[in-house]
Design a protein around this motif. Structure first.
Motif, PDB file in Angstrom:
ATOM      1  N   LEU A  82      -6.403  10.379  -1.003  1.00  0.00           N
ATOM      2  CA  LEU A  82      -7.836  10.093  -1.103  1.00  0.00           C
ATOM      3  C   LEU A  82      -8.556  10.471   0.194  1.00  0.00           C
ATOM      4  O   LEU A  82      -9.668  11.006   0.163  1.00  0.00           O
ATOM      5  N   LEU A  83      -7.903  10.220   1.332  1.00  0.00           N
ATOM      6  CA  LEU A  83      -8.508  10.583   2.619  1.00  0.00           C
ATOM      7  C   LEU A  83      -8.749  12.092   2.703  1.00  0.00           C
ATOM      8  O   LEU A  83      -9.766  12.548   3.220  1.00  0.00           O
ATOM      9  N   GLN A  84      -7.796  12.842   2.141  1.00  0.00           N
ATOM     10  CA  GLN A  84      -7.909  14.311   2.171  1.00  0.00           C
ATOM     11  C   GLN A  84      -9.132  14.805   1.412  1.00  0.00           C
ATOM     12  O   GLN A  84      -9.563  15.941   1.599  1.00  0.00           O
ATOM     13  N   ARG A  85      -9.654  13.948   0.537  1.00  0.00           N
ATOM     14  CA  ARG A  85     -10.830  14.387  -0.231  1.00  0.00           C
ATOM     15  C   ARG A  85     -12.110  14.344   0.589  1.00  0.00           C
ATOM     16  O   ARG A  85     -13.141  14.854   0.165  1.00  0.00           O
ATOM     17  N   THR A  94      -9.601  15.744  12.159  1.00  0.00           N
ATOM     18  CA  THR A  94     -10.883  15.942  11.481  1.00  0.00           C
ATOM     19  C   THR A  94     -11.611  17.165  12.035  1.00  0.00           C
ATOM     20  O   THR A  94     -11.377  17.581  13.171  1.00  0.00           O
ATOM     21  N   SER A  95     -12.504  17.703  11.236  1.00  0.00           N
ATOM     22  CA  SER A  95     -13.284  18.865  11.682  1.00  0.00           C
ATOM     23  C   SER A  95     -14.620  18.414  12.268  1.00  0.00           C
ATOM     24  O   SER A  95     -15.377  19.219  12.807  1.00  0.00           O
ATOM     25  N   ALA A  96     -14.930  17.127  12.132  1.00  0.00           N
ATOM     26  CA  ALA A  96     -16.159  16.571  12.725  1.00  0.00           C
ATOM     27  C   ALA A  96     -15.855  15.124  13.093  1.00  0.00           C
ATOM     28  O   ALA A  96     -14.959  14.521  12.494  1.00  0.00           O
ATOM     29  N   ILE A 116       0.864  -1.180   0.000  1.00  0.00           N
ATOM     30  CA  ILE A 116       0.000   0.000   0.000  1.00  0.00           C
ATOM     31  C   ILE A 116       0.902   1.233   0.000  1.00  0.00           C
ATOM     32  O   ILE A 116       1.741   1.385   0.890  1.00  0.00           O
ATOM     33  N   ALA A 117       0.750   2.091  -1.001  1.00  0.00           N
ATOM     34  CA  ALA A 117       1.500   3.345  -1.021  1.00  0.00           C
ATOM     35  C   ALA A 117       0.755   4.330  -0.122  1.00  0.00           C
ATOM     36  O   ALA A 117      -0.380   4.714  -0.415  1.00  0.00           O
ATOM     37  N   ALA A 118       1.398   4.731   0.975  1.00  0.00           N
ATOM     38  CA  ALA A 118       0.718   5.581   1.958  1.00  0.00           C
ATOM     39  C   ALA A 118       0.177   6.856   1.305  1.00  0.00           C
ATOM     40  O   ALA A 118      -0.964   7.255   1.542  1.00  0.00           O
ATOM     41  N   GLU A 119       0.979   7.458   0.462  1.00  0.00           N
ATOM     42  CA  GLU A 119       0.590   8.739  -0.124  1.00  0.00           C
ATOM     43  C   GLU A 119      -0.691   8.625  -0.960  1.00  0.00           C
ATOM     44  O   GLU A 119      -1.526   9.534  -0.965  1.00  0.00           O
ATOM     45  N   GLU A 170     -14.674  15.575   3.235  1.00  0.00           N
ATOM     46  CA  GLU A 170     -14.892  16.967   3.654  1.00  0.00           C
ATOM     47  C   GLU A 170     -14.498  17.226   5.111  1.00  0.00           C
ATOM     48  O   GLU A 170     -14.173  18.355   5.469  1.00  0.00           O
ATOM     49  N   SER A 171     -14.521  16.192   5.946  1.00  0.00           N
ATOM     50  CA  SER A 171     -14.191  16.422   7.360  1.00  0.00           C
ATOM     51  C   SER A 171     -12.745  16.101   7.707  1.00  0.00           C
ATOM     52  O   SER A 171     -12.350  16.197   8.872  1.00  0.00           O
ATOM     53  N   VAL A 172     -11.973  15.673   6.719  1.00  0.00           N
ATOM     54  CA  VAL A 172     -10.575  15.346   7.009  1.00  0.00           C
ATOM     55  C   VAL A 172      -9.702  16.569   6.747  1.00  0.00           C
ATOM     56  O   VAL A 172      -9.683  17.110   5.641  1.00  0.00           O
ATOM     57  N   VAL A 173      -8.981  16.985   7.777  1.00  0.00           N
ATOM     58  CA  VAL A 173      -8.099  18.139   7.667  1.00  0.00           C
ATOM     59  C   VAL A 173      -6.682  17.684   7.298  1.00  0.00           C
ATOM     60  O   VAL A 173      -6.056  18.228   6.406  1.00  0.00           O
ATOM     61  N   HIS A 174      -6.210  16.658   8.017  1.00  0.00           N
ATOM     62  CA  HIS A 174      -4.896  16.077   7.715  1.00  0.00           C
ATOM     63  C   HIS A 174      -4.990  14.570   7.862  1.00  0.00           C
ATOM     64  O   HIS A 174      -5.755  14.073   8.701  1.00  0.00           O
ATOM     65  N   ALA A 175      -4.198  13.853   7.082  1.00  0.00           N
ATOM     66  CA  ALA A 175      -4.218  12.393   7.167  1.00  0.00           C
ATOM     67  C   ALA A 175      -2.816  11.840   7.010  1.00  0.00           C
ATOM     68  O   ALA A 175      -2.039  12.308   6.187  1.00  0.00           O
ATOM     69  N   GLY A 176      -2.494  10.848   7.833  1.00  0.00           N
ATOM     70  CA  GLY A 176      -1.210  10.146   7.697  1.00  0.00           C
ATOM     71  C   GLY A 176      -1.461   8.650   7.848  1.00  0.00           C
ATOM     72  O   GLY A 176      -2.071   8.216   8.822  1.00  0.00           O
ATOM     73  N   LEU A 177      -1.026   7.875   6.858  1.00  0.00           N
ATOM     74  CA  LEU A 177      -1.219   6.421   6.919  1.00  0.00           C
ATOM     75  C   LEU A 177       0.108   5.768   7.298  1.00  0.00           C
ATOM     76  O   LEU A 177       1.120   6.014   6.644  1.00  0.00           O
TER      77      LEU A 177
END
Ligand code: AMP
Ligand code: DBH
Length: 536
Positions: A450-453, A480-482, A442-445, A455-462
């Motif tokens: 996709l997680l960043q897309r 997340t914002s919610a 799995i390529a983390a990036e 609406e409630s995700v502000v930052h994501a790190g896998l």
């Protein structure tokens, strides 16, 4: 039109020919040289195919494709599972110089779209059992997204788009001409570490050598009876020595849809399988099955078990000969090229504790420190390699290639390894931003983007988390914002058409993630941060 790719410099090409690695023969030789061999080449459920049939059926399909206007130099998207049609299609395309990407059956819209965008295929060959092509509407959707596609053949349908009909229709006298041996035969898939899945151009010359040499190292012969339980399109099961190695040697391939012990053990017994290839979690489940059922009797014919694709612990390795009653071979390979094997006559110590040594005397492998200087024997650093079957560049990826290769054409795989005095490699870790989920990469990036897309995700790190069976699983750290639950995240990613194995196994919401100066998630800092959190 030939497919563009990064060639080996002339002096290397000359040397690889002089040494007999490159024979300037097409991969179609593998079956065409045996077109009169009546023995069984392939078993798929109740169906079996002799070499003569495999050759004939692939010629039928090849001729039918030419009739339909498919041309040499075209590209194809092939999306088939572990069935006879996968091999018939592979050889058919080689016979007319059409260059495929063989997507894994577990791939979904996100992956397949990314491949199609890169190669602009004129041909789609797919299995209707896959949800992407399950009815005319779904196929229409697909073809609308990829306007380059002009010909569609489907397994499981009737009428003009029937793959089965195209395979069964006699070829007649159409002349079939494969592509030149020094050009791209097909694309392999990279496990990747970047935002978009990368394609690996493999030439006839380099792939053919890799298969031939693998056969020598692994002792494949006409007596080989190989169970293919990993995805047939994967580089490991295709070429190390894999199904193509078996065909080259004149042996017999038996297909299984997956490595489940309840499916595979009876197949091994029924077909007197003597070699198969697994990833470590499957090997572990086979051992569990043996101890639960109290017998390894069904595996009596098995002589060799190959294990590779992800780290095999010495403890698990030691149990394999003891409890399965067969020899173990560790395989450390990559779709980009380099393959390492423990040798059949190595000491048990080496087989249990190392990931083998390069198969070719002209595989150049060295260990680099962070400044790209060579490290002394035994020290841990980055794997750097080049050789007669290791590619020189990802397809159409100049930017990524600039960092994936050094100025001398050595590929940096992103693995952290040590090489001992005898040249044997141990894999110690990884520098690339990838999670190895029991052999599935799995390529983390890719997932973070996709997680960043959402609406409630502000930052994501896998990142990876340890798992007793799979070795690694994936964990998404989110700001997340919610409030978001794991199930919401998984549903969202599924709606984007992400393959199941790439869905985060765990989701953890946090107040903040360490960021780089440009505001990206700082993965190195995140790993440190997690380790510190776990320690407290
Ligand atoms: P891919 O790029 O998908 O072909 O995956 C190749 C990668 O799988 C290698 O670079 C390693 O990170 C990993 N890999 C393959 N075989 C082994 C092995 N025997 N032990 C540890 N890692 C492995
Ligand atoms: O993981 C891999 O990609 C792999 C493992 C073993 C591989 O490509 C191979 C052997 O050829």
């Amino acid at each position: 039109m030939a497919i563009p790719f990064t060639p080996w410099p002339d002096e290397f090409a000359r040397r690889y020919r002089e040494k007999g690695y490159w024979l300037d023969r097409p991969l179609t030789d593998i079956i065409e040289n045996q077109c009169e061999n009546p023995s069984v080449a392939l078993v798929d459920g109740a169906r079996s195919f002799s070499y003569t049939q495999l050759d004939q059926l692939s010629s039928n399909l090849a001729a039918s494709l030419l009739d339909r206007g498919v041309k040499p130099g075209d590209t194809a998207l092939v999306h088939l599972g572990n069935n006879a049609e996968f091999f018939i299609t592979f050889f058919a395309l080689l016979k007319i110089g059409v260059v495929p990407v063989n997507a894994l059956f577990s791939h979904q819209r996100n992956e397949v779209d990314a491949y199609a965008v890169q190669i602009s295929p004129t041909l789609l060959i797919a299995d209707q059992q896959h949800s992407l092509y399950q009815n005319a509407e779904a196929v229409d959707h697909f073809v609308t997204r990829h306007a380059s596609i002009r010909t569609v053949l489907l397994l499981g349908t009737q009428g003009s788009q029937s793959l089965t009909a195209a395979i069964e229709q006699p070829a007649g006298g159409t002349e079939l001409v494969p592509g030149p041996a020094d050009q791209v035969a097909f694309f392999q898939l990279s496990g990747g570490s970047t935002g978009t899945p990368k394609l690996i151009p493999r030439t006839h010359n380099d792939y053919y050598y890799s298969i031939r040499r693998s056969n020598e190292v692994c002792g494949f012969s006409a007596q080989t009876r190989y169970l293919c339980a990993l995805p047939a399109a994967h580089n490991y099961s295709m070429s190390s020595p894999g199904t193509l190695g078996v065909f080259l040697a004149g042996g017999c391939v038996v297909l299984a849809s997956d490595p489940d012990a309840t499916l595979c053990f009876p197949l091994i017994e029924q077909h007197q399988i003597n070699v198969t290839a697994l990833v470590p979690p499957a090997a572990s489940l086979w051992l569990q099955a043996i101890s639960e059922w109290g017998s390894n009797q069904q595996l009596a014919s098995l002589r060799l078990l190959q294990v590779g694709g992800a780290r095999l612990s010495p403890a698990l390795a030691a149990r394999i000969p003891a409890e399965m009653g067969c020899q173990l071979q560790q395989v450390f390979g990559m779709a980009e090229g380099l393959v390492n094997y423990t040798r059949l006559d190595d000491s048990p110590e080496r087989i249990i504790h190392t990931q083998g040594k390069p198969m070719c005397p002209d595989d150049e492998v060295w260990v680099a420190d962070e400044n790209n200087n060579p490290l002394p024997t035994g020290q841990v650093g980055r794997l750097m390699t080049r050789g007669p079957y290791t590619f020189r560049g990802y397809f159409n990826s100049p930017e990524h290639n600039a960092s994936a290769f050094d100025q001398n054409g050595f590929y940096c795989s992103g693995d952290l390894i040590a090489i001992d005095e005898a040249g044997y490699i141990t894999v110690q870790g990884r520098e690339k931003d990838q999670i190895n989920r029991g052999g599935e990469k799995i390529a983390a990036e890719e997932i973070e983007n996709l997680l960043q897309r959402h609406e409630s995700v502000v930052h994501a790190g896998l990142v990876s988390i340890e798992d007793p069976l799979l070795g690694e699983k994936s964990c998404a750290y989110l700001v997340t914002s919610a409030p978001l639950r794991a199930v919401d995240i998984r549903r969202f990613l599924r709606s984007l058409g992400v393959a199941d194995y790439k869905l985060p196994d765990r989701v953890v919401c946090v107040d903040a993630l360490p960021l780089t100066a440009v505001g990206k998630v700082d993965k190195k800092a995140l790993r440190r941060w997690m380790a510190e959190r776990d320690a407290t």
